[in-house]
Design an enzyme around this catalytic site. Structure first.
Site, PDB file in Angstrom:
ATOM      1  CD  GLU A  58      18.678  56.480  44.017  1.00  0.00           C
ATOM      2  OE1 GLU A  58      17.752  56.243  44.676  1.00  0.00           O
ATOM      3  OE2 GLU A  58      18.884  57.486  43.595  1.00  0.00           O
ATOM      4  CD  GLN A 114      46.768  57.451  44.573  1.00  0.00           C
ATOM      5  OE1 GLN A 114      46.546  56.380  44.132  1.00  0.00           O
ATOM      6  NE2 GLN A 114      47.492  58.458  44.448  1.00  0.00           N
ATOM      7  CG  ASP A 188      55.904  43.891  46.199  1.00  0.00           C
ATOM      8  OD1 ASP A 188      55.582  43.627  47.260  1.00  0.00           O
ATOM      9  OD2 ASP A 188      54.836  44.066  45.414  1.00  0.00           O
ATOM     10  CE  LYS A 211      54.768  45.600  42.556  1.00  0.00           C
ATOM     11  NZ  LYS A 211      53.421  45.002  43.029  1.00  0.00           N
ATOM     12  NE  ARG A 213      51.464  48.051  40.237  1.00  0.00           N
ATOM     13  CZ  ARG A 213      50.809  46.784  39.979  1.00  0.00           C
ATOM     14  NH1 ARG A 213      50.254  46.790  38.581  1.00  0.00           N
ATOM     15  NH2 ARG A 213      50.611  46.007  40.497  1.00  0.00           N
TER      16      ARG A 213
HETATM   17  C1  R5P Z   1      51.441  45.596  45.717  1.00  0.00           C
HETATM   18  O1  R5P Z   1      52.221  46.157  46.751  1.00  0.00           O
HETATM   19  C2  R5P Z   1      50.531  44.597  46.249  1.00  0.00           C
HETATM   20  O2  R5P Z   1      51.043  43.952  47.072  1.00  0.00           O
HETATM   21  C3  R5P Z   1      50.188  43.782  44.974  1.00  0.00           C
HETATM   22  O3  R5P Z   1      51.485  43.077  44.669  1.00  0.00           O
HETATM   23  C4  R5P Z   1      49.453  44.267  43.888  1.00  0.00           C
HETATM   24  O4  R5P Z   1      48.424  44.930  44.322  1.00  0.00           O
HETATM   25  C5  R5P Z   1      49.200  43.289  42.984  1.00  0.00           C
HETATM   26  O5  R5P Z   1      48.390  43.898  41.876  1.00  0.00           O
HETATM   27  P1  R5P Z   1      48.252  43.307  40.634  1.00  0.00           P
HETATM   28  O6  R5P Z   1      47.791  41.945  40.570  1.00  0.00           O
HETATM   29  O7  R5P Z   1      47.385  44.051  39.671  1.00  0.00           O
HETATM   30  O8  R5P Z   1      49.675  43.391  39.864  1.00  0.00           O
END
Ligand code: R5P
Length: 319
Positions: A58, A114, A188, A211, A213
């Protein structure tokens, strides 16, 4: 908005005027470096929030015993869970100690990725944490918030006033100076508008990628026009790097397309775990970041645009 630089004399003149004593910049320990740069640009007092961590985890949070009516409260929200609780304790205490207007300066805004429930039952953290922050402050300043499907910052954090500044032009100009003629690459689709803004500010060309994921560290990136990378320096530009998986996948794609060199520049250098090693293994030679998150890669400071935004929200221009 341009930064308002007040001299010490101008700043002192605010004391005792009809709008009350001058505002303070109040900083958590981990945010003190950037807060100091903001306070010094605005010639405002820099005061400390102290935080003691008890053995059980805490926190005890302590503020100066009396506060002016307006404060800029600066807190880092990377690695956010304990910091959100400390922020709540500080903001509520600040009200009790006399602060009527709290401008929250959160250089990195956490929990924004999110923005909807992708699976039934998932918490929409952007909305929930956004409402939480809005209840603590009257205005918010942040840098490159991760709002890919949310148009306005106030939709994510419903405060009466919010300002978002971008590190993209600063980073892109840094790249242009270090690697003249580099091609900026958005890893992306979401990064495209942001990279375009940086490229236009720095007079560089830019390109896009797509991109996919598949997991926290499983990312695939495909270049939209691989031929543009051949024989030149490609600099990946993104708002945040966490695991580094996105940048590493983009770097591999640029290398495979014949790039002579691959560098990377990001606003928020979260770089968790072995992210830097992952980038090096993918052939990234240079990594630059803004100072929203302290990291050895910090190369540009967002203090000037942040100070300008804070000045606007504290109405320092009117002084
Ligand atoms: C996603 O849309 C963000 O712009 C970053 O590309 C992403 O959060 C990067 O996360 P990581 O380094 O874990 O791939």
């Amino acid at each position: 908005m341009t930064a308002k630089h007040l001299s010490a004399d101008q700043s002192a003149q605010r004391i005792g005027q009809s709008f009350g004593p001058q505002p303070w910049v109040l900083a958590f320990p981990e945010a003190r470096a950037l807060a100091g740069r903001i306070a010094s640009r605005l010639a405002l007092p820099l005061e400390a929030v102290s935080v003691h961590r008890f053995p059980d985890g805490e926190r005890r949070v302590r503020l100066p015993a009396a506060l002016p009516p307006e404060i800029a409260l600066v807190q880092r929200l990377d690695d956010p869970d304990a910091r959100l609780v400390a922020l709540m304790l500080a903001a509520e205490t600040a009200r009790e100690l006399g602060a009527h207007r709290i401008v929250l300066v959160a250089p990195y805004l956490c929990y924004m990725r999110q923005d909807r429930a992708f699976q039934p039952g998932e918490a929409v953290s952007q909305r929930i944490v956004g409402r939480f922050l809005a209840r603590l402050c009257d205005a918010l300043v942040t840098v490159d918030p991760h709002l890919h499907r949310t148009r306005r910052l106030e939709e994510a954090v419903p405060v009466p006033e919010a300002a978002s500044v971008s590190a993209a032009p600063l980073l892109a100009r840094h790249v242009a100076a270090a690697r003249p003629g580099a091609l900026l690459l958005a890893p992306d689709a979401e990064a495209a508008a942001w990279v375009r803004a940086g490229a236009e500010a720095a007079g560089l060309e830019w390109a896009t990628a797509r991109k996919e994921r598949r997991g926290d560290r499983e990312v695939e990136v495909a270049l939209d026009d691989p031929a543009r990378c051949r024989g030149r320096c490609v600099c990946l530009l993104d708002d945040v790097a966490s695991t580094g998986a996105t940048l590493a996948a983009a770097a591999r794609a640029a290398r495979a397309a014949g790039a002579a060199e691959v560098c990377a520049a990001v606003t928020h250098a979260l770089f968790v775990g072995d992210a830097i090693g992952r980038l090096r293994a993918a052939g990234v030679t240079e990594i630059w970041s803004a100072d929203t998150v302290p990291h050895p890669t910090n190369a540009v400071s967002v203090a000037a645009p942040l100070a300008a935004a804070v000045a606007g929200l504290l109405r320092l221009e009117d002084a």
